[in-house]
Motif scaffolding. Structure first.
Motif, PDB file in Angstrom:
ATOM      1  N   PHE A 257      18.133  32.251  44.475  1.00  0.00           N
ATOM      2  CA  PHE A 257      17.876  31.208  43.482  1.00  0.00           C
ATOM      3  C   PHE A 257      19.135  31.021  42.662  1.00  0.00           C
ATOM      4  CE2 PHE A 257      17.693  33.978  39.785  1.00  0.00           C
ATOM      5  CZ  PHE A 257      17.369  35.206  40.338  1.00  0.00           C
ATOM      6  N   PHE A 258      19.238  29.900  42.000  1.00  0.00           N
ATOM      7  CA  PHE A 258      20.398  29.648  41.154  1.00  0.00           C
ATOM      8  C   PHE A 258      19.918  29.034  39.843  1.00  0.00           C
ATOM      9  CE2 PHE A 258      24.630  29.049  39.955  1.00  0.00           C
ATOM     10  CZ  PHE A 258      24.782  27.779  39.428  1.00  0.00           C
ATOM     11  N   VAL A 259      20.317  29.677  38.739  1.00  0.00           N
ATOM     12  CA  VAL A 259      19.914  29.161  37.428  1.00  0.00           C
ATOM     13  C   VAL A 259      20.930  28.134  36.986  1.00  0.00           C
ATOM     14  CG1 VAL A 259      19.423  29.757  35.025  1.00  0.00           C
ATOM     15  CG2 VAL A 259      18.827  31.362  36.857  1.00  0.00           C
ATOM     16  N   GLU A 260      20.534  26.883  37.060  1.00  0.00           N
ATOM     17  CA  GLU A 260      21.467  25.815  36.689  1.00  0.00           C
ATOM     18  C   GLU A 260      21.674  25.770  35.193  1.00  0.00           C
ATOM     19  OE1 GLU A 260      20.771  22.457  40.111  1.00  0.00           O
ATOM     20  OE2 GLU A 260      19.657  22.272  38.224  1.00  0.00           O
ATOM     21  N   ARG A 261      20.618  26.065  34.486  1.00  0.00           N
ATOM     22  CA  ARG A 261      20.685  25.920  33.033  1.00  0.00           C
ATOM     23  C   ARG A 261      19.626  26.768  32.378  1.00  0.00           C
ATOM     24  NH1 ARG A 261      18.137  21.871  30.029  1.00  0.00           N
ATOM     25  NH2 ARG A 261      18.705  22.370  27.891  1.00  0.00           N
ATOM     26  N   PHE A 262      19.952  27.317  31.211  1.00  0.00           N
ATOM     27  CA  PHE A 262      18.892  27.856  30.381  1.00  0.00           C
ATOM     28  C   PHE A 262      19.218  27.501  28.947  1.00  0.00           C
ATOM     29  CE2 PHE A 262      20.944  31.310  28.164  1.00  0.00           C
ATOM     30  CZ  PHE A 262      21.732  32.022  29.051  1.00  0.00           C
ATOM     31  N   SER A 263      18.175  27.437  28.153  1.00  0.00           N
ATOM     32  CA  SER A 263      18.344  27.176  26.734  1.00  0.00           C
ATOM     33  C   SER A 263      17.361  28.082  26.004  1.00  0.00           C
ATOM     34  CB  SER A 263      18.070  25.705  26.419  1.00  0.00           C
ATOM     35  OG  SER A 263      18.133  25.490  25.026  1.00  0.00           O
ATOM     36  N   VAL A 264      17.890  28.909  25.149  1.00  0.00           N
ATOM     37  CA  VAL A 264      17.049  29.846  24.404  1.00  0.00           C
ATOM     38  C   VAL A 264      17.165  29.498  22.936  1.00  0.00           C
ATOM     39  CG1 VAL A 264      16.701  32.253  23.783  1.00  0.00           C
ATOM     40  CG2 VAL A 264      17.445  31.662  26.091  1.00  0.00           C
ATOM     41  N   ASN A 265      16.041  29.383  22.298  1.00  0.00           N
ATOM     42  CA  ASN A 265      16.056  28.987  20.905  1.00  0.00           C
ATOM     43  C   ASN A 265      15.262  29.949  20.036  1.00  0.00           C
ATOM     44  OD1 ASN A 265      14.790  27.148  18.541  1.00  0.00           O
ATOM     45  ND2 ASN A 265      16.830  26.477  19.098  1.00  0.00           N
TER      46      ASN A 265
ATOM     47  N   ARG B 278      34.194  19.845  32.224  1.00  0.00           N
ATOM     48  CA  ARG B 278      34.972  20.043  33.461  1.00  0.00           C
ATOM     49  C   ARG B 278      34.071  20.517  34.606  1.00  0.00           C
ATOM     50  NH1 ARG B 278      38.226  22.022  29.528  1.00  0.00           N
ATOM     51  NH2 ARG B 278      37.608  24.192  29.890  1.00  0.00           N
ATOM     52  N   GLY B 279      32.778  20.476  34.356  1.00  0.00           N
ATOM     53  CA  GLY B 279      31.851  20.915  35.404  1.00  0.00           C
ATOM     54  C   GLY B 279      31.782  22.419  35.570  1.00  0.00           C
ATOM     55  N   GLU B 280      32.257  23.183  34.548  1.00  0.00           N
ATOM     56  CA  GLU B 280      32.193  24.639  34.650  1.00  0.00           C
ATOM     57  C   GLU B 280      30.982  25.150  33.889  1.00  0.00           C
ATOM     58  OE1 GLU B 280      35.703  25.039  32.504  1.00  0.00           O
ATOM     59  OE2 GLU B 280      37.069  25.090  34.226  1.00  0.00           O
ATOM     60  N   LEU B 281      30.327  26.121  34.460  1.00  0.00           N
ATOM     61  CA  LEU B 281      29.173  26.718  33.803  1.00  0.00           C
ATOM     62  C   LEU B 281      29.641  27.699  32.740  1.00  0.00           C
ATOM     63  CD1 LEU B 281      26.439  27.583  36.446  1.00  0.00           C
ATOM     64  CD2 LEU B 281      26.151  26.311  34.330  1.00  0.00           C
ATOM     65  N   GLY B 282      29.031  27.625  31.585  1.00  0.00           N
ATOM     66  CA  GLY B 282      29.371  28.561  30.513  1.00  0.00           C
ATOM     67  C   GLY B 282      28.157  28.765  29.634  1.00  0.00           C
ATOM     68  N   VAL B 283      28.280  29.724  28.731  1.00  0.00           N
ATOM     69  CA  VAL B 283      27.179  29.983  27.804  1.00  0.00           C
ATOM     70  C   VAL B 283      27.663  29.644  26.400  1.00  0.00           C
ATOM     71  CG1 VAL B 283      25.600  31.698  26.884  1.00  0.00           C
ATOM     72  CG2 VAL B 283      26.291  31.808  29.277  1.00  0.00           C
ATOM     73  N   PHE B 284      26.914  28.834  25.683  1.00  0.00           N
ATOM     74  CA  PHE B 284      27.315  28.346  24.372  1.00  0.00           C
ATOM     75  C   PHE B 284      26.271  28.697  23.326  1.00  0.00           C
ATOM     76  CE2 PHE B 284      30.719  25.937  26.192  1.00  0.00           C
ATOM     77  CZ  PHE B 284      30.273  25.648  27.473  1.00  0.00           C
ATOM     78  N   SER B 285      26.726  29.041  22.137  1.00  0.00           N
ATOM     79  CA  SER B 285      25.803  29.400  21.059  1.00  0.00           C
ATOM     80  C   SER B 285      26.047  28.536  19.837  1.00  0.00           C
ATOM     81  CB  SER B 285      26.008  30.859  20.665  1.00  0.00           C
ATOM     82  OG  SER B 285      25.879  31.700  21.777  1.00  0.00           O
ATOM     83  N   GLU B 286      24.936  28.067  19.254  1.00  0.00           N
ATOM     84  CA  GLU B 286      25.021  27.247  18.037  1.00  0.00           C
ATOM     85  C   GLU B 286      23.949  27.679  17.083  1.00  0.00           C
ATOM     86  OE1 GLU B 286      25.715  22.968  20.274  1.00  0.00           O
ATOM     87  OE2 GLU B 286      23.867  23.374  19.156  1.00  0.00           O
ATOM     88  N   ALA B 287      24.188  27.426  15.822  1.00  0.00           N
ATOM     89  CA  ALA B 287      23.147  27.710  14.834  1.00  0.00           C
ATOM     90  C   ALA B 287      23.132  26.609  13.796  1.00  0.00           C
ATOM     91  CB  ALA B 287      23.408  29.057  14.163  1.00  0.00           C
TER      92      ALA B 287
ATOM     93  N   ASN C 147      20.543  28.581  18.908  1.00  0.00           N
ATOM     94  CA  ASN C 147      20.376  28.183  20.298  1.00  0.00           C
ATOM     95  C   ASN C 147      21.466  28.769  21.189  1.00  0.00           C
ATOM     96  OD1 ASN C 147      20.888  25.968  22.607  1.00  0.00           O
ATOM     97  ND2 ASN C 147      18.732  26.070  22.030  1.00  0.00           N
ATOM     98  N   VAL C 148      21.065  29.313  22.294  1.00  0.00           N
ATOM     99  CA  VAL C 148      22.025  29.813  23.277  1.00  0.00           C
ATOM    100  C   VAL C 148      21.736  29.069  24.566  1.00  0.00           C
ATOM    101  CG1 VAL C 148      22.848  31.792  24.600  1.00  0.00           C
ATOM    102  CG2 VAL C 148      22.116  32.088  22.225  1.00  0.00           C
ATOM    103  N   GLU C 149      22.749  28.426  25.067  1.00  0.00           N
ATOM    104  CA  GLU C 149      22.514  27.592  26.231  1.00  0.00           C
ATOM    105  C   GLU C 149      23.540  27.839  27.322  1.00  0.00           C
ATOM    106  OE1 GLU C 149      22.242  23.538  25.096  1.00  0.00           O
ATOM    107  OE2 GLU C 149      21.495  22.882  27.050  1.00  0.00           O
TER     108      GLU C 149
END
Lengths: 531, 531
Positions: free
Chosen positions: A400-408, B416-425, B408-410
């Motif tokens: 499986f591949f996790v394209e996106r997650f969003s945790v709030n 650029r089409g790169e997957l990353g993890v971003f955090s905001e408050a 939020n952590v997403e």
């Protein structure tokens, strides 16, 4: 030559509980007691039942240990008999093989801290020991502040010790409670005490305030004592108790001691020492001391280029004992010859055996070093190591591949106008050609993410549905804003199998995510799922 | 009685450089050298000029130290004279007051590692020492593996030492290079060596592989040596060198040594020890050892309630030396084992002193036990304890109120089409009548929340702006899904003050939030902010 029996008394669960930042839960104590039993100590002091509710519980049932399970507590108060003292009663109610009474042996303390006469103190000792003995327990007496007491008033300190011995104590333990006595002083004083009380009934309880608790313990043994009290990993208040993790290998591997004394730990059990020491750190969520003698990860690491070639020709030229004898390994920071054999063994254990000359082995070692430099640790994360290895030695399907997650995580009012904190997660996963999107709530962000990830995994749902997250550990290091977070997660499936995975990131959610995905992938592999 | 002069030789910058994970920059070395000079050691071994480029630089100019600045290096190679040996030349080129040659003194090593004859080795020692002496340097010789060498071939080991002495070395240092020698063995062997070489010219260089480097150093002194080599904070490869941070206070504060020996550190300089030790940890970005003898933050911390009342009446009953003598302080820990006296003492320390019969004391104790049962731990969280106490004993103003936060952590793609993890408050705070809403990004959810919380606090912004989050610790217990998370946060302000707060929740963001808010409130109180 017949060797004398030397007894090891572990007080990790009692004196070790005084360590700053350490709090044992009941489950912790039970797990640690089993670890200590595995090691082979003779006595496990479990705590202070009667005074401490958790310890009362701990001592409320049979413990199943081979070691003598010992309850600690104070001698009776003045003005009552031991039989009528509630503290002593608490000790006698406990399901313990032995009772260790702590008694004052410094005249100044008797007057100042207890406010009673010197004679009343001796009476408390006598009565407490006799009462416990009558009730069938083995009795020990910790003579608190013995060495300071002996320096101030040798006759009185000795009188306390002798009273305990004559009342029937199996062991009279001389305690350097403040930790400030020096080894040559310990040797001299113990040498005088053994003229009155046989060394076979004497013990030493040292503290590390001048960094000589180990040396003090050995000095006392050389002067005649036959019991050493200490803790694993040198736990204990202030600077810690005498470190059994350093003492045990010295007693077994140094001829000066091994030829004269026999202890309850043998060579085979000694090989578990490093594992046990690290397990304890893990249980208590403490940073391991990499420089710890014998068991530290750097204990057999040599950095200087001039050593490495010599070490490999003849390790005993540079190693005072073989690392394998304590379950540790040599770490050659220039080249990792020893590392290769460790990995090969682990791969074999995981069913991924390869030949030692296989070129992929170097790639795997390189990948490992790389990951470890980033903060990954595979020691407690067998499933993550398995996946890392399999990716290099073969391949791991992308189930499986996790394209996106969003945790709030949100603090807001609910419909009743009450403030609360709520966590939600949305996950978008690709399973084969299917795109699945799931949402879930949780009591925290990681719980929400885990729930969402395992809510709908398409054709694999039935495989990962029964998984239970049973442990979650977080370690933040390189503190402050450059912090790196390492998460360790342990899962269990319906079949009862358990495995652990690791994730590392400067973002705790991301680190948790990595560990969760590794865990699910591992389960799918294990279950023989097909892509 | 005239005291003998005992010399301290610090090798933090040379042997200490072998510590795993430690890399000194030139600036680090210069700063540390000054720290060592402040302390009062007699010799500072700076490194290996000629062999190590950074050290060549370090030794390229006058150092301005009161201590003797010492260059370390190998004796000449066989087959050349010392005058023609490039290694020795590198040492002689250095701007050093003294040169410390390391020489083999174990016959096995001479043959195996160097591949030369025993006589050639003696010649290398003789020639190197004489050459350096001619050039006006004070000369020391480290007899490597001396104790193992002496056990294997005492005549040869002694011959090496004697050759160095007779060639004019000011000091012949007996090194326990593998760290496996025991104190009683050191004492015996040194006792034999002093029959040939006067103790006034002998030194000891011990390693901590059996946790007895300090004891070995003192044993050697008792047997006659007059120089101790070691490092600050016990730095050094494997398990470290002899720890000068533990040795210096023992030599100055224990009559057994203070009455017989004089060292270059006096009582006034000793008071700087804790500060110097922590400064070194900071420079090297190393976690301080809270349990370090003398200087650790827990070295004078007592947890059990039974002790506190006694300690306050007469500290020497429970402290082997006064903490102030080494620049440290007494710490009475607040914990679930705390009694009234512990709390009273801590309250006094925090400026919240109350009478022991004050009824609010019981309420505070009750609140404390309550919180601790939920998972709060105040031992390492002095600021949270302060707030808890102040709320019960007086009041704490509500400087601000967080109406809402959303973190939020997403994991998503960037442009650029790169997957990353971003955090905001996003944070909504009420300050007085003002309602402020701020948003921030961070490298993780807690960092984002902290940044948002301190982005705009209205009239208080200038007070909390300069705060720096310097440590963040997480402990998850009662594992699995019923996990309770405890977060400990440490802050520092521009004035250099530090404090720590705690938060507990089943939600890690919420736990972090509590600790952050406590920290900000504490700072505002401390700064005398007005509501």
């Amino acid at each position: 030559m017949t060797r004398d029996r030397l007894y090891l008394f572990d007080t990790t669960l009692r004196d070790g509980a005084q360590t700053t930042g350490v709090d044992f839960s009941l489950a912790d104590k039970q797990a640690i007691a089993r670890l200590l039993d595995d090691l082979g100590v003779d006595y496990v002091e479990g705590g202070y039942p009667g005074a401490n509710p958790l310890d009362t519980q701990f001592f409320s049932q049979p413990n199943g240990l081979k070691a003598k399970f010992t309850a600690f507590g104070m001698t009776k108060r003045a003005g009552r008999s031991a039989a009528n003292d509630p503290g002593v009663a608490g000790l006698l109610d406990a399901q313990a093989d032995a009772i260790c009474f702590v008694a004052k042996s410094w005249d100044h303390q008797v007057r100042m801290a207890l406010g009673i006469s010197l004679e009343e103190n001796l009476d408390s000792i006598r009565d407490s020991v006799a009462t416990a003995k009558e009730r069938g327990r083995e009795v020990l007496v910790d003579c608190e502040h013995f060495f300071d007491g002996y320096k101030a008033n040798p006759d009185y300190a000795l009188a306390c010790a002798r009273t305990a011995y004559e009342a029937g104590a199996r062991w009279v333990v001389l305690c350097d409670t403040n930790g400030g006595t020096l080894p040559h002083e310990v040797e001299r004083i113990v040498g005088e005490v053994v003229e009155t009380i046989p060394g076979s009934h004497l013990g030493i309880h040292a503290h590390n305030d001048t960094e000589q608790a180990v040396a003090n313990s050995l000095a006392a043994v050389r002067a005649g004592v036959r019991q050493i009290q200490g803790t694993l990993n040198g736990l204990g208040e202030r600077c810690g108790n005498a470190n059994l993790t350093s003492l045990i290998p010295t007693l077994l591997l140094k001829p000066a001691y091994a030829e004269r004394f026999e202890i309850g730990v043998d060579a085979a059990r000694l090989e578990n020492l490093t594992r046990i020491s690290r397990k304890l750190d893990e249980l208590l969520n403490r940073m391991p001391d990499h420089h710890a003698p014998y068991v530290g990860s750097s204990a057999f690491a040599t950095k200087a280029g001039i050593h490495a070639s010599a070490v490999m020709k003849d390790p005993s030229t540079y190693e005072h004992v073989p690392p394998e004898s304590v379950g540790n390994r040599r770490k050659l920071l220039v080249s990792d010859q020893a590392g290769k054999s460790n990995i090969l063994a682990e791969l074999e254990r995981l069913g991924l055996a390869i030949d030692k000359d296989d070129p992929r082995l170097s790639r795997l070692l390189g990948a490992l070093k790389d990951k470890e430099a980033q903060g990954y640790a595979y020691e407690g994360a067998d499933a993550s190591f398995f996946l890392l290895a399999k990716r290099i030695l073969g391949s791991v399907p992308e189930f499986f591949f996790v394209e996106r997650f969003s945790v709030n995580v949100e603090r807001r009012w609910n419909e009743r106008g009450e403030l609360g904190v709520f966590s939600e997660a949305i996950v978008k996963v690709k399973v084969g050609a299917e795109e699945l999107i799931s949402a879930a709530e949780g009591h925290g962000p990681v719980n929400a993410l885990d729930t969402a990830l395992r809510k709908d995994l398409g054709k694999y749902q039935s495989v990962i549905e029964d998984l239970k997250l049973i442990d979650y550990k977080v370690r933040v290091f390189q503190g402050g804003t450059d912090a790196v977070t390492r998460v360790l997660i342990e899962f269990q499936d319906a079949g009862g199998d358990r495995w652990a995975t690791v994730g590392v990131s400067d973002n705790i959610i991301d680190a948790s995510f990595q560990a969760l995905v590794d865990s699910m992938t591992y389960k799918l592999l294990k279950a023989g799922a097909e892509v």
